[in-house]
Design an enzyme around this catalytic site. Sequence first.
Site, PDB file in Angstrom:
ATOM      1  N   GLU A 107       6.981  51.194   9.750  1.00 17.60           N
ATOM      2  CA  GLU A 107       5.978  51.553   8.744  1.00 17.60           C
ATOM      3  C   GLU A 107       5.516  50.233   8.146  1.00 17.60           C
ATOM      4  OE1 GLU A 107       4.675  51.421   5.104  1.00 17.60           O
ATOM      5  OE2 GLU A 107       6.733  52.080   4.738  1.00 17.60           O
ATOM      6  N   CYS A 121       2.371  49.294   0.173  1.00 16.48           N
ATOM      7  CA  CYS A 121       1.809  49.373   1.523  1.00 16.48           C
ATOM      8  C   CYS A 121       0.706  50.409   1.604  1.00 16.48           C
ATOM      9  CB  CYS A 121       2.910  49.679   2.531  1.00 16.48           C
ATOM     10  SG  CYS A 121       3.846  51.170   2.154  1.00 16.48           S
TER      11      CYS A 121
END
Length: 684
Positions: free
Chosen positions: A256, A295
Site C-alpha cells: 500500500e 497516503c
Amino acid sequence: MTATLQSFIAGKWLGSEGAQVLGSAVNGRPVAFTHAERIDFGEAVSHARRVGLPSLLALDFQQRAERLKTLAKYLAEHKEELYAISVHTGATRSDSWIDIEGGIGTLMAYASIGGNELPSGNLIHEGQVTSLGKKGGFVGTHILVPRGGLAVHINAFNFPVWGLLEKFAPSFLAGMPCIGKPASATSYLTEALMRLIVQSAVLPKGSLQLVIGSTGDLLDRLEGVDVVSFTGSADTAAKLRIHPNLVRQSVPFNAEADSLNCAILAPDVTPDDAEFDLFVKEVAREMTVKAGQKCTAIRRALVPRQQIAAVAERLRARLAKMVVGDPALETVRMGPLATRDQRKDVSERVAALLLDGAELVYGERDGFAPQGEGVSEGAFFAPTLLLSHQPLEHAAIHDVEAFGPVSTLMAYDGLDEALALAARGRGSLVGTLVTRDPQVAARVIPVAAAWHGRLLVLDREAAVESTGHGSPLPSLKHGGPGRAGGGEELGGVRAVKHYLQRAAVQGSPTMLSAITGEHVRGAKVRESEVHPFRRWFEDLQVGDSLLTHRRTVSEADIVAFGGISGDYFYMHFDEVAARESPFGKRIAHGYFVLSAAAGLFVSPAPGPVLANYGLDTLRFIKPVGIGDTIQARLTCKRKIDRNKKDVKGVGQGVVAWDVEVTNQLGELVASYDILTLVAKRGTP
C-alpha cells in the site's frame, strides 16, 4: 534522561545501548534512541514458527476474535498514555485520534467481523458446492485454511499506532504470528503501544514481535507460507517487491503505497452551491490533517477552468485561518512534519513542482509563523497551495509527491479531460468526486474506478455523515492499483482471507461434509426419533436430519393465505390469466410454501431452539400447484459457537439448518437455510 527503545523479540525486550537519536518533531529535542544491539532474526522467525503459530492455532476464529475485543478494550483504557507521547510526532489531538482511536477501533471492528462472519474452528468453507458428475456423487468446493507461516508487517512513519494494529488484526484472526517493523522516526510511539499490548497479557505467546531499527536479514529467512505487507513510498515498495528471496520463494507481497490522489469538482457545481464549499473544505482538511502526511491526502484538486479563481480564493482564505504550531497548544490546528529530514524532502519536491511550471497560490510567504516554544528547531512546513493552468502539459504534478501540507489546483475543460488528468496519477488509493448531479456520478465513477482503490462521491446529502476523503474504514478496501502498490488491506473479512490459503477440494458429498464441517447435500444424514429441534447445542451434530410428513396443497390454502397476507396476485387467483402464464395454471404463493414447510418441520414446544433470526439463500425452484403434495427435509448444516450468553446467562450458539422442500415427484420446489439460536445444555 532520554530512553533507549527496545525491540520485543522471542518474548523478551532487547536493547540498552543507544544508537540513532529520534528527535521531537515540535522542537527537535531528543525523544528516544533506537538500540544498537543487533537482532537475531533467526531467533525471531523460529519463535514465530515454534511458539507463535501453535499458540494461535490452539484457538479458533471465534476465540481469536474475542482476544482482539479484549485487547481493544484494554488499549482504550490506557489510550491517554499514547496520546501523551503522540505529541512528539507532531500530531494534534485530533490527528492522534485518527491514529490511536482509529487503530483501537480497527481492532474492535475485526473482533466483530470475526465473531459475526467467521465459523468456529480454523477452516472456512468458501462458496457453493459444485456438482462435478451427473449422479451427484462427485462434487467440489473451496476452503480457506491458515497458511502455517508468519506475517512480516513493515509500516510507514505517519501512523505509528493504526499502522501496526490495522495489519495485525486480520493477521491474528487468520492465525498468523506477526513481526511488526515501524518506521524508525516515530517508532517510540509504536514501542509504547507494544508495551501496553505485552502488559495486557491478552495475546498468546509469540503472536506479535516488534522490530526497532533495521530488518537485517529477516526477509532472507522467509518461506512460501509467509506473507509480507508493506506501507510506505512507491519507490521502497518497488525495491522490496523484487527482493531475491521473496521472488525465489514466491512469498506473497502486499503493498500500500503513497499516491497522487485527486479530488474532482464537477462542472455542475457553482460557487453558490453547498457542494462548492464542501470541495474547498475537503481539500483544505486533507492538506492540514496530520500536516498532510497521509497516503490518502488530496495532492491534485481538479477544478473546472471557469471556477479556478473562485476555488483558489476560498482555499486561500481557509488556509490563512489555519493556526500552525506546537500541538500541545489548544489553539493549534496543524502541527509539524514528523522530522526535519521530511521537511527538507517536502521543500525540495515543492521546488521541483514550481520549476516545472506550477504557480504558488499560498505558502510560507503569506505570514507563516508557527506558535510555541522552541518551534524554530521543529519540522514545521507551511500549508502550500499550488496552481497549474495547463496540467496536461506539466508532468511533475502527476509524478512528484510532496508528502506534506501541499496540494495543486489543476484547471480542466470538460469531464473527459478531468478523467484523463485523474488517470495521469497512474493509480491512486482514493479519489473524490464532488457533484450535485447523479448522472455525472454515473458517468465518472465507472471510468475513474479503473485507476482508484476507493471513490467518494460527495454532495450535501452524504456530507452529513461522510467520514471524508482520507479516512480508510475497516469495512472497505484500502489499497489501489499501479503507483498505489496494487495491494489491498482492510475491506472487512477480505483482509483476513489475504492471510489464509485457498484450496479446491473434490470428493463425495459425505467426504466434503466431514472436511468442511458443513452439511453438503447428498452427504449421509443421521435420523433418529429425537427431533433435531429438541437437541441442545452441544448435542447437535452436523448432518442430524428430519424428513417430515407430507401435506397436499388445496385451493382453500391459497385463498386463506391470500386473505391473511393481502397478496391477491393474479397467478394465485385468476384462473384465466394463470392458464395463459408460463406455468399454465394457478399456483400457490411462494411464501405459503415456505410457511407450510415450517409447519411440517417445527417442533412447537419450548426447547433448545430459542429463535429463528433469518433466512439465507432462499430460492423457489418449481411452482407448487393446487393438488401438489410437499414434504420437507431439515438438516443441521453448520454450527458456530460464539461463546456468548444472553441476559439471563443462558449460553447459546448459532445453528444453520438446510431446508429442502420437494413435491410428490421428488422434485425440489424450494431451498433455503434457516438461522437459529440454540441454547446450550446445563444453563439456567
